[in-house]
Every structure is written in structure tokens, then in C-alpha cells.
Design a protein around this motif. Structure first.
Motif, PDB file in Angstrom:
ATOM      1  N   PHE A 188       0.845  -1.190   0.000  1.00  0.00           N
ATOM      2  CA  PHE A 188       0.000   0.000   0.000  1.00  0.00           C
ATOM      3  C   PHE A 188       0.881   1.239   0.000  1.00  0.00           C
ATOM      4  N   LEU A 189       0.262   2.361  -0.345  1.00  0.00           N
ATOM      5  CA  LEU A 189       0.952   3.639  -0.331  1.00  0.00           C
ATOM      6  C   LEU A 189       0.338   4.542   0.741  1.00  0.00           C
ATOM      7  N   LEU A 190       1.155   4.946   1.678  1.00  0.00           N
ATOM      8  CA  LEU A 190       0.718   5.856   2.720  1.00  0.00           C
ATOM      9  C   LEU A 190       0.765   7.293   2.197  1.00  0.00           C
ATOM     10  N   ASN A 238       9.617  10.947   2.702  1.00  0.00           N
ATOM     11  CA  ASN A 238       8.724  10.716   1.573  1.00  0.00           C
ATOM     12  C   ASN A 238       8.690   9.246   1.149  1.00  0.00           C
ATOM     13  N   ALA A 239       8.905   8.360   2.129  1.00  0.00           N
ATOM     14  CA  ALA A 239       8.856   6.917   1.876  1.00  0.00           C
ATOM     15  C   ALA A 239       7.429   6.442   2.128  1.00  0.00           C
ATOM     16  N   MET A 240       6.697   6.208   1.073  1.00  0.00           N
ATOM     17  CA  MET A 240       5.259   5.970   1.171  1.00  0.00           C
ATOM     18  C   MET A 240       4.878   4.487   1.247  1.00  0.00           C
ATOM     19  N   GLU A 241       5.671   3.628   0.694  1.00  0.00           N
ATOM     20  CA  GLU A 241       5.245   2.229   0.522  1.00  0.00           C
ATOM     21  C   GLU A 241       5.324   1.455   1.826  1.00  0.00           C
ATOM     22  N   VAL A 283      -3.714   3.412  -2.635  1.00  0.00           N
ATOM     23  CA  VAL A 283      -3.345   4.601  -1.863  1.00  0.00           C
ATOM     24  C   VAL A 283      -4.266   4.718  -0.650  1.00  0.00           C
ATOM     25  N   LEU A 284      -3.685   4.683   0.534  1.00  0.00           N
ATOM     26  CA  LEU A 284      -4.448   4.842   1.761  1.00  0.00           C
ATOM     27  C   LEU A 284      -4.682   6.325   2.045  1.00  0.00           C
TER      28      LEU A 284
END
Length: 334
Positions: free
Chosen positions: A12-14, A88-91, A173-174
């Protein structure tokens, strides 16, 4: 996408705060301060209760449970929020997301259960003061603590199992910088009815039942106080409940707001959902230690003495809780 793939390879992407991506590094400063205040405040409460034997009473044992729960709730979001706002680490992988979701909801349920136990403590202390120590023995308090942990963890395991059998074929995308059950559910492309029904059951049995029982306990407290005590005694008895009532309000009011936005606020701005979720998760752990330190006389005195000793005698001299010091300390409940 098959359910097998969804659990093994799915990520998922935060997200940070919608519309404020350019300011995320600056916004990390208030979040960092809230983390610091929550960790410092709740660790101080635990240290004070552990240090001074005159705080080894049921009321302060339950307060220690609340501080421990607040620490767990704070640490549950710590692994992902800094990496989103600062790097900016989203995963986030599906198993890690499930683990974080489990921790956040488990500690939220625990906080609700601890607040219920503290309401029962106030009921016994005010309505049955002569039997207070006999009813709330250390063994019974330990049993209550174990029951809270089992109630709030074991009931979440079926929810996790149901999520692992789902597949996700929509946007990944969460809506937050951490994982919540409602947020994961909206991305599923399979039938979510079992999850919805079980999730609703958990909400009814814990997050709805607990405040109802807290309300009942305070109705009985008020009836007892108004029926038997003088005006001064009424004020003194009700004053011991102010801290707990404040903790109840700052926990349940944001929770209700977040639930309303998730279920009925489909057209609400995304930032309102994120803001309410952050208030729900961050404000109680920050404010609870402050409330109890300011409004509970013995906690306030313990914090003051501990700070004075650390500043006046760093690494030497009289130790906190020594016999010389305890002779001058007040006894009894706040």
C-alpha cells in the motif's frame, strides 16, 4: 489479483496531509513534539507510580495501565509517520500494514477498556469506600489487566484473518500515514460483508458498550453522592472524578467524530478525515499525563519531588522513595 498474491506481494501507499505535500517536513515538527510529549509524559507517570510506595493503590495502578496503553498507541504510528513526513517513503507491505493496524486498534480498544475499569474504580471508591481495598485487591487488578489484554487482542485476530483472505484490485493509496481497518477495507475488490459485520460487532461490544457502562457508573456515583453526602463531601468526591472524565471526553469525542466522517462524510474534504484521525490517535496520549499531573494532587506531588531530586542530586544523595522521604509524604487516594 488473487488473495494469495494480495497477501504475499501487495504493498500500500501511505500519504501525509492532502494538499500540504510541500510543507510535510515542516509539519513533522509538531508531530515530533507530540511524540516527545506523549513518550515523556507517560513514562514519567509510570516512573512516579513505580518509585513512590504511597502511590501503590488501585487508582494509580489503573492510571499506570492508561499510561502504558497510551505509550503503545503512540509507538504504533511511530514506524511510518516519520518516514512519510521526513523521507517521503510511502510504501508499506501488506503484512507490516496488518501488524500496524492490529496494534493501533488493539491499543485503542485497550484504552477504552482501561477507562471503563477506571470508572469502576471511582464507583467503588465513592460508593463503597470502606470496602475499597477489599474489593480492588492486587490480584483482582492483575486479573482485570489480563482480561483487558485478552479482550482487545484475541477479538481482533478474526478480523486479521478475514483481511488476509481478501484481494485488492483498486487504488492502493491509503488515506493516512498509518494503516486503519476502514481505510484498507475501502480498497478491496471482493465482498467485504463479513469484515463489515465483524467490525461492527467489535465496535458495539467495545467502543459502544464501554462508554455506556461508564455513563451508568457515573449515574450511580451521582445518585450515591447526592443522596448521602454534605455539600463539601460532594465536591470532594466529584473532584476525584474530574481527571477521569476529562480522559473519557478527549478519547471518545474524536473517536465519534472520526467514525462519523468515515461512514457518512463521503463528500468531506480529505484533510478533515486526516485531521480527525490524528486528533484521535495523538491528543489522548499527550493530554492524559498533563491532566492527571495537574488535577491529581498525589501525582503532581510525586512528579514535583522526582524532578527536584533529579535536578538537586543527580546520581547521588537520597534516592526517591527512601524511608526518610516517605515519612513526610501524605497517604491515601487523591
Amino acid at each position: 489479483m488473487s488473495p494469495q498474491n494480495s497477501t504475499d506481494a501487495l504493498a500500500f501507499l501511505l500519504v501525509g496531509i492532502p494538499g500540504l505535500a510541500d510543507l510535510q517536513r515542516w509539519l513533522s515538527i509538531p508531530f515530533f513534539l507530540m511524540y516527545l510529549l506523549a513518550l515523556l509524559g507517560n513514562c514519567t507517570i509510570l516512573l512516579v507510580v513505580r518509585t513512590y510506595p504511597w502511590l501503590h493503590e488501585p487508582m494509580y495502578y489503573f492510571l499506570s495501565m492508561l499510561a502504558t496503553t497510551d505509550l503503545g498507541l503512540t509507538l504504533s504510528t511511530l514506524p511510518t509517520m516519520p518516514q512519510v513526513f521526513l523521507f517521503n517513503a510511502m510504501e508499506i507491505s501488506f503484512p507490516v500494514c496488518l501488524l500496524q493496524m492490529f496494534c493501533i486498534h488493539a491499543f485503542s480498544f485497550m484504552e477504552s477498556s482501561v477507562l471503563l475499569a477506571m470508572a469502576f474504580d471511582r464507583y467503588v471508591a465513592i460508593c463503597y469506600p470502606l470496602r475499597y481495598s477489599a474489593i480492588l485487591t492486587p490480584t483482582r487488578i492483575a486479573t482485570v489487566a489480563l482480561g483487558i489484554v485478552c479482550r482487545c487482542t484475541l477479538t481482533l485476530l478474526p478480523l486479521i484473518c478475514l483481511l488476509t483472505r481478501m484481494s485488492f484490485c483498486r487504488s492502493r493509496v491509503l488515506s493516512h500515514s498509518y494503516c486503519l481497518h476502514q481505510d484498507i477495507m475501502r480498497l478491496a475488490c471482493t465482498d467485504t460483508t463479513p469484515n463489515n459485520l465483524y467490525g461492527l460487532t467489535l465496535v458495539l461490544l467495545i467502543m459502544i458498550l464501554d462508554p455506556v457502562l461508564i455513563t451508568v457508573s457515573y449515574i450511580m456515583i451521582i445518585r450515591s453522592v447526592l443522596g448521602t453526602a454534605s455539600r463539601e463531601e460532594r465536591a470532594k468526591a466529584l473532584n476525584t472524578c474530574i481527571s477521569h472524565l476529562s480522559a473519557v471526553l478527549i478519547f471518545y469525542v474524536p473517536m465519534v467524530g472520526l467514525s462519523i466522517i468515515h461512514r457518512y462524510g463521503k463528500t468531506a474534504a480529505p484533510i478533515s478525515r486526516v485531521l480527525m484521525a490524528n486528533i484521535y490517535l495523538f491528543i489522548p496520549p499527550v493530554l492524559n499525563p498533563i491532566i492527571y499531573s495537574l488535577q491529581t494532587k498525589h501525582i503532581r506531588k510525586g512528579v514535583t519531588r522526582l524532578l527536584c531530586q533529579r535536578l538537586a542530586w543527580p546520581g547521588r544523595g537520597q534516592q526517591p522513595g527512601s524511608q526518610e522521604e516517605l515519612g513526610s509524604l501524605p497517604k491515601g487516594r487523591a
